[in-house]
Design a protein around this motif. Structure first.
Motif, mmCIF file in Angstrom:
data_model
loop_
_atom_site.group_PDB
_atom_site.id
_atom_site.type_symbol
_atom_site.label_atom_id
_atom_site.label_comp_id
_atom_site.label_asym_id
_atom_site.label_seq_id
_atom_site.Cartn_x
_atom_site.Cartn_y
_atom_site.Cartn_z
ATOM 1 N N THR A 39 76.099 87.939 80.574
ATOM 2 C CA THR A 39 74.737 87.107 80.312
ATOM 3 C C THR A 39 74.837 86.883 78.885
ATOM 4 O O THR A 39 74.909 85.806 78.648
ATOM 5 N N ALA B 120 72.938 86.194 75.992
ATOM 6 C CA ALA B 120 72.292 85.476 75.412
ATOM 7 C C ALA B 120 72.964 84.405 74.638
ATOM 8 O O ALA B 120 73.049 84.630 73.333
ATOM 9 N N GLU C 225 73.001 81.879 72.566
ATOM 10 C CA GLU C 225 72.026 81.185 71.720
ATOM 11 C C GLU C 225 72.659 80.354 70.857
ATOM 12 O O GLU C 225 72.649 79.040 70.951
ATOM 13 N N ASP D 192 69.474 91.194 74.808
ATOM 14 C CA ASP D 192 70.012 90.926 76.225
ATOM 15 C C ASP D 192 69.079 91.944 77.000
ATOM 16 O O ASP D 192 68.916 91.542 78.144
ATOM 17 N N ARG E 93 66.688 93.327 76.442
ATOM 18 C CA ARG E 93 65.116 93.015 76.672
ATOM 19 C C ARG E 93 64.780 92.098 77.620
ATOM 20 O O ARG E 93 63.803 92.118 78.179
ATOM 21 N N GLU E 94 65.527 90.904 77.564
ATOM 22 C CA GLU E 94 65.572 89.884 78.322
ATOM 23 C C GLU E 94 65.703 90.159 79.963
ATOM 24 O O GLU E 94 64.775 89.828 80.621
ATOM 25 N N THR F 137 62.515 92.102 80.918
ATOM 26 C CA THR F 137 61.138 91.480 80.825
ATOM 27 C C THR F 137 61.444 90.714 82.153
ATOM 28 O O THR F 137 60.224 90.671 82.933
ATOM 29 N N LYS F 138 62.503 89.966 82.600
ATOM 30 C CA LYS F 138 62.546 89.536 83.795
ATOM 31 C C LYS F 138 62.419 90.430 85.130
ATOM 32 O O LYS F 138 61.624 89.906 85.891
ATOM 33 N N TYR G 194 61.949 95.950 71.879
ATOM 34 C CA TYR G 194 62.262 96.523 73.109
ATOM 35 C C TYR G 194 61.394 97.715 73.244
ATOM 36 O O TYR G 194 60.639 97.899 74.454
#
Lengths: 215, 215
Positions: free
Chosen positions: A9, A11, A13, A83, A85-86, A89-90, A148
DNA sequence: TGAACATGTGAAGCCCCATTAGAATCCGTC
DNA sequence: GACGGATTCTAATGGGGCTTCACATGTTCA
């Protein structure tokens, strides 16, 4: 104790650079290597030469991508948490609409565990070194960690309100105990002792029983 | 994150030297300081100059008591675990004869937590750095850790046999989850957020519910 | 008191490691 | 098939930290 490296993954950015160029891939290779070494050796023990070796290049090349050792470390630590946290969340977004507060906590347990044990290095680096960072790096990390933690806090708050959390447990302490339960797995889990599925199943069963009022 | 230093117990083994001489006290001062710094900065981050400052002497003086930095660290790490094991062994010895397997586990939870949160630095140093040690130091540490783990394993084995452990939990995994629950407290607990007594009470309640079959 | 021993110090040696400098190599494009 | 930017290398620089050494200070006891 050497761990897998993969960072699917991450992130991606960066600062507006294209993501698929050779350059971008080298950058990720360095980050992956740094995560691995950081997780194994700790903040002060991570050497750029070690990172370079794992990433299969010479140490000074790292400076083409990162201004300094500390910047590299800061990024690894941040990615580890961001990562996660994402992911969480998802996972909570796609949870069935009728999931109760306890079920949502168990979803979080599974998500956290799978991410921690599968993606690994970034997360373990973030977890293990959180306490050893110098102040300048600590700031961004603490901020992300707070975000988080807030996700989890909301889950526990909800459970307390709906009566799905036993009355004699303090919601804050319960949250910390659960996070200990799952964070610690990275310290002992090894693929050959138990499958991830088994660990997840046991952890969920354990947490549900620990928190739920006697039926 | 600075922690208290105190090291009341510190299995004063040494090599046959008298324990109350000035020399012995200086040695302990150095060990205490090393535990504190090690816990905060990690294996690679601990500097002898920092240790010296905390112990209120000059760095080279350390060499009068320890052959090398690594020897000093090895001793701190070992004391952290050995002390804990002694504590737990004693606590289990004086437990009421009619204590059930679950009660004995809860005694262990309390003992571990109090030791970890009160005596602290040695234990947190041992816990945090276990994964970052070079091979030469790791050996003695691993051996001691295995002994400590064996105490716990016996407790869980007993609980499984008497039916005080839920059937759908793997005894080994359950043990690791419990140890995570309590080990992790050192990472978040602060005196001003909750008293030790409250943490102990919540942790015991949490663990009992997590492990016990529905009544 | 003074001689042996125990403790502690300051200065110096030396290796390791992050970082910089400057040149080499790769690679797409005209 | 050579120009220019992107990428990576080799070779130095410089500071920091463990360790050693030779000497100071303190302590004990005849």
């Amino acid at each position: 104790m050497a761990k897998k490296s993969g960072s699917p993954t991450v992130a991606a950015e960066s600062e507006g650079k294209p993501l698929d160029k050779k350059s971008a891939r080298t950058r990720v290779r360095i980050l992956d290597a740094a995560a691995q070494v950081l997780s194994a050796k700790g903040y002060a023990g991570m050497r750029l030469s070690d990172v370079a070796e794992v990433a299969e290049l010479q140490a000074p090349a790292i400076y083409y991508y990162f201004p300094s050792r500390d910047d590299l470390i800061e990024e690894v630590m941040w990615v580890g948490l961001a990562d996660m946290r994402e992911f969480l969340t998802k996972a909570l977004e796609v949870a069935p609409a009728d999931a109760g507060a306890m079920e949502r906590i168990l979803i979080a347990v599974e998500t956290h565990l799978r991410h921690e044990l599968e993606i690994s290095d970034y997360t373990t680096a973030a977890i293990r070194n959180a306490g050893q960072l110098p102040d300048n790096i600590r700031d961004r990390h603490d901020a992300e960690e707070k975000k988080y933690g807030a996700l989890w806090r909301d889950l526990f708050k909800a459970a307390a309100e709906t009566g799905e959390l036993r009355e004699d447990l303090d919601p804050y302490l319960a949250q910390m105990l659960v996070m200990g339960t799952i964070n610690w797995t990275a310290e002992w889990w090894q693929p050959n002792r138990a499958t991830i599925d088994r660990v997840v199943a046991n952890a969920q069963s354990y947490v549900r029983a620990a928190l739920s009022p006697a039926s």
